[in-house]
Design a protein around this motif. Structure first.
Motif, PDB file in Angstrom:
ATOM      1  N   THR A   7       0.720  -1.185  -0.134  1.00 44.50           N
ATOM      2  CA  THR A   7      -0.068   0.112  -0.175  1.00 44.50           C
ATOM      3  C   THR A   7       0.818   1.337   0.053  1.00 44.50           C
ATOM      4  N   TYR A   8       1.742   1.206   0.858  1.00 47.67           N
ATOM      5  CA  TYR A   8       2.784   2.597   1.038  1.00 47.67           C
ATOM      6  C   TYR A   8       3.728   2.928  -0.508  1.00 47.67           C
ATOM      7  N   ILE A   9       4.094   1.716  -0.987  1.00 48.29           N
ATOM      8  CA  ILE A   9       4.550   1.840  -2.244  1.00 48.29           C
ATOM      9  C   ILE A   9       3.774   2.332  -3.477  1.00 48.29           C
ATOM     10  N   PHE A  10       2.574   1.953  -3.505  1.00 49.08           N
ATOM     11  CA  PHE A  10       1.567   1.884  -4.661  1.00 49.08           C
ATOM     12  C   PHE A  10       1.114   3.526  -4.336  1.00 49.08           C
ATOM     13  N   THR A  11       1.134   4.013  -2.831  1.00 52.04           N
ATOM     14  CA  THR A  11       0.608   5.283  -2.607  1.00 52.04           C
ATOM     15  C   THR A  11       1.803   6.168  -3.017  1.00 52.04           C
ATOM     16  N   ALA A  12       3.028   5.795  -3.016  1.00 58.19           N
ATOM     17  CA  ALA A  12       4.410   6.493  -3.576  1.00 58.19           C
ATOM     18  C   ALA A  12       4.319   6.673  -4.964  1.00 58.19           C
ATOM     19  N   ILE A  13       3.600   5.546  -5.681  1.00 60.54           N
ATOM     20  CA  ILE A  13       3.710   5.710  -7.023  1.00 60.54           C
ATOM     21  C   ILE A  13       2.560   6.513  -7.422  1.00 60.54           C
ATOM     22  N   THR A  14       1.614   6.913  -6.843  1.00 62.27           N
ATOM     23  CA  THR A  14       0.386   7.555  -7.116  1.00 62.27           C
ATOM     24  C   THR A  14       0.670   8.998  -6.762  1.00 62.27           C
ATOM     25  N   ILE A  15       1.385   9.278  -5.613  1.00 58.81           N
ATOM     26  CA  ILE A  15       1.493  10.548  -5.326  1.00 58.81           C
ATOM     27  C   ILE A  15       2.716  11.313  -6.049  1.00 58.81           C
ATOM     28  N   ALA A  16       3.756  10.750  -6.105  1.00 57.68           N
ATOM     29  CA  ALA A  16       5.007  11.362  -6.706  1.00 57.68           C
ATOM     30  C   ALA A  16       4.679  12.156  -8.315  1.00 57.68           C
ATOM     31  N   PRO A  17       3.911  11.116  -9.125  1.00 62.50           N
ATOM     32  CA  PRO A  17       3.639  11.903 -10.308  1.00 62.50           C
ATOM     33  C   PRO A  17       2.732  12.934 -10.100  1.00 62.50           C
ATOM     34  N   ILE A  18       1.897  13.168  -9.302  1.00 69.26           N
ATOM     35  CA  ILE A  18       1.126  14.325  -9.164  1.00 69.26           C
ATOM     36  C   ILE A  18       1.777  15.403  -8.572  1.00 69.26           C
ATOM     37  N   VAL A  19       2.617  15.262  -7.766  1.00 69.52           N
ATOM     38  CA  VAL A  19       3.757  16.182  -7.236  1.00 69.52           C
ATOM     39  C   VAL A  19       4.438  17.008  -8.656  1.00 69.52           C
ATOM     40  N   TYR A  20       4.770  15.997  -9.273  1.00 73.03           N
ATOM     41  CA  TYR A  20       5.645  16.473 -10.438  1.00 73.03           C
ATOM     42  C   TYR A  20       4.807  16.989 -11.643  1.00 73.03           C
ATOM     43  N   ILE A  21       3.292  16.757 -11.609  1.00 73.35           N
ATOM     44  CA  ILE A  21       2.532  17.368 -12.613  1.00 73.35           C
ATOM     45  C   ILE A  21       2.295  18.897 -11.980  1.00 73.35           C
ATOM     46  N   LEU A  22       2.219  19.027 -10.512  1.00 74.12           N
ATOM     47  CA  LEU A  22       2.165  20.383  -9.820  1.00 74.12           C
ATOM     48  C   LEU A  22       3.260  21.291 -10.209  1.00 74.12           C
ATOM     49  N   ILE A  23       4.484  20.629 -10.465  1.00 73.89           N
ATOM     50  CA  ILE A  23       5.680  21.626 -10.357  1.00 73.89           C
ATOM     51  C   ILE A  23       5.984  22.096 -11.955  1.00 73.89           C
ATOM     52  N   THR A  24       5.755  20.777 -13.037  1.00 70.11           N
ATOM     53  CA  THR A  24       6.256  21.177 -14.065  1.00 70.11           C
ATOM     54  C   THR A  24       5.276  22.188 -15.087  1.00 70.11           C
ATOM     55  N   LYS A  25       6.053  22.430 -16.085  1.00 71.13           N
ATOM     56  CA  LYS A  25       5.272  23.239 -17.054  1.00 71.13           C
ATOM     57  C   LYS A  25       5.232  22.510 -18.226  1.00 71.13           C
ATOM     58  N   ASN A  26       5.930  21.567 -18.435  1.00 68.97           N
ATOM     59  CA  ASN A  26       5.711  20.616 -19.770  1.00 68.97           C
ATOM     60  C   ASN A  26       4.467  19.762 -19.943  1.00 68.97           C
ATOM     61  N   VAL A  27       3.518  20.109 -20.660  1.00 70.80           N
ATOM     62  CA  VAL A  27       2.164  19.335 -20.837  1.00 70.80           C
ATOM     63  C   VAL A  27       2.303  18.091 -21.225  1.00 70.80           C
ATOM     64  N   ILE A  28       3.338  17.445 -22.118  1.00 70.16           N
ATOM     65  CA  ILE A  28       3.378  16.251 -22.430  1.00 70.16           C
ATOM     66  C   ILE A  28       4.043  15.444 -21.196  1.00 70.16           C
TER      67      ILE A  28
END
Lengths: 164, 103
Positions: A7-28
């Motif tokens: 559960t913790y591993i999948f939570t990390a896989i879920t949250i880390a890309p969301i944090v990256y989406i928040l900070i990135t400016k590249n749409v693709i």
């Protein structure tokens, strides 16, 4: 124990890309991070004994919606901005609004004190879902099927008409 | 299977995803980012529905989340078709610059 670690591993896989989406400016890059986030959510669904939902998540979200978004992105690429770089706006107020919402809802969630009892599902969950679709949820099932048909026909009509 | 982890953990997880979706919708200047934010918010709702549905013998939450996925797929198809039309007419993808839908 293993379920908790997964559960913790999948939570990390879920949250880390969301944090990256928040900070990135590249749409693709954001769209492909979203695919990883959906994969993590699908793993969490498997751990929640909802295998049907996990497969639906993989097929429709990671398979369908991501491909649709990438196509939309490629077809609306402007030569004005370099590549797929976008800009941020109202960074302060956006962060403030979502942070305040998070704080207030988190206070509510901590106070409510959820208690769940363990329930054993009788029989095959997928068979049960199929039976529920055709008994209790038959009206919603038919309505949503019609809505999906109308939406897809309308989408293809909208996309075609502009080509004339 | 999940007795070790409290329900509050999952409520907080979906809360984080929901608020991140709102932040993405407000902050980013691209229509695709707005769609990403909406998908994240729908997924946060789905996570809660599926988690609490495993303690429900009637599985109402699970059924609702399947319908949410179907509606999300329809919504993305329509939104991308509209976005394509807007781009062909005005050559913009920023929702802020779009002030009129006709002429």
């Amino acid at each position: 124990m293993i379920a908790s670690i997964l559960t913790y591993i999948f939570t990390a896989i879920t949250i880390a890309p969301i944090v990256y989406i928040l900070i990135t400016k590249n749409v693709i890059r954001a769209v492909f991070s979203l695919a990883f986030s959906f994969l993590g959510l699908s793993g969490l669904y498997v751990l929640m004994n909802a295998e049907f939902m996990a497969v639906v998540q993989l097929l429709i979200y990671a398979g369908g919606i991501i491909v649709l978004m990438v196509f939309g992105l490629m077809l609306t690429k402007t030569t004005l901005n370099k590549g797929f770089i976008t800009q941020h706006r109202s960074l302060f107020f956006g962060s403030l609004v979502s942070f305040l919402l998070f704080i207030s809802l988190a206070a509510l969630a901590t106070r409510s004190g959820f208690k769940v009892g363990f329930t054993e599902h009788a029989g095959d969950p997928v068979a049960q879902i199929g039976q529920l679709f055709l008994t209790d949820f038959i009206i919603a099932f038919e309505v949503v099927a019609f809505l999906l048909l109308v939406a897809l026909v309308g989408a293809s009509y909208l996309a075609k008409k502009s080509g004339e | 299977m999940m007795e070790a982890i409290s329900p509050t953990y999952f409520v907080f997880l979906s809360l984080f995803i929901f608020c991140a979706g709102i932040a993405i919708i407000i902050i980013k200047r691209s229509a695709i980012f707005v769609l990403i934010g909406i998908e994240l918010m729908l997924n946060a709702a789905n996570l809660n529905l599926v988690y609490f549905s495993q303690y429900d013998p009637g599985m109402n939450g699970l059924m609702t989340s399947v319908f949410v996925v179907v509606l999300a797929a329809a919504e993305v198809a329509i939104a991308l078709a509209i976005l394509l039309n807007i781009f062909k007419h005005y050559k913009i993808t920023d929702p802020d610059e779009l002030t009129s839908l006709k002429n």
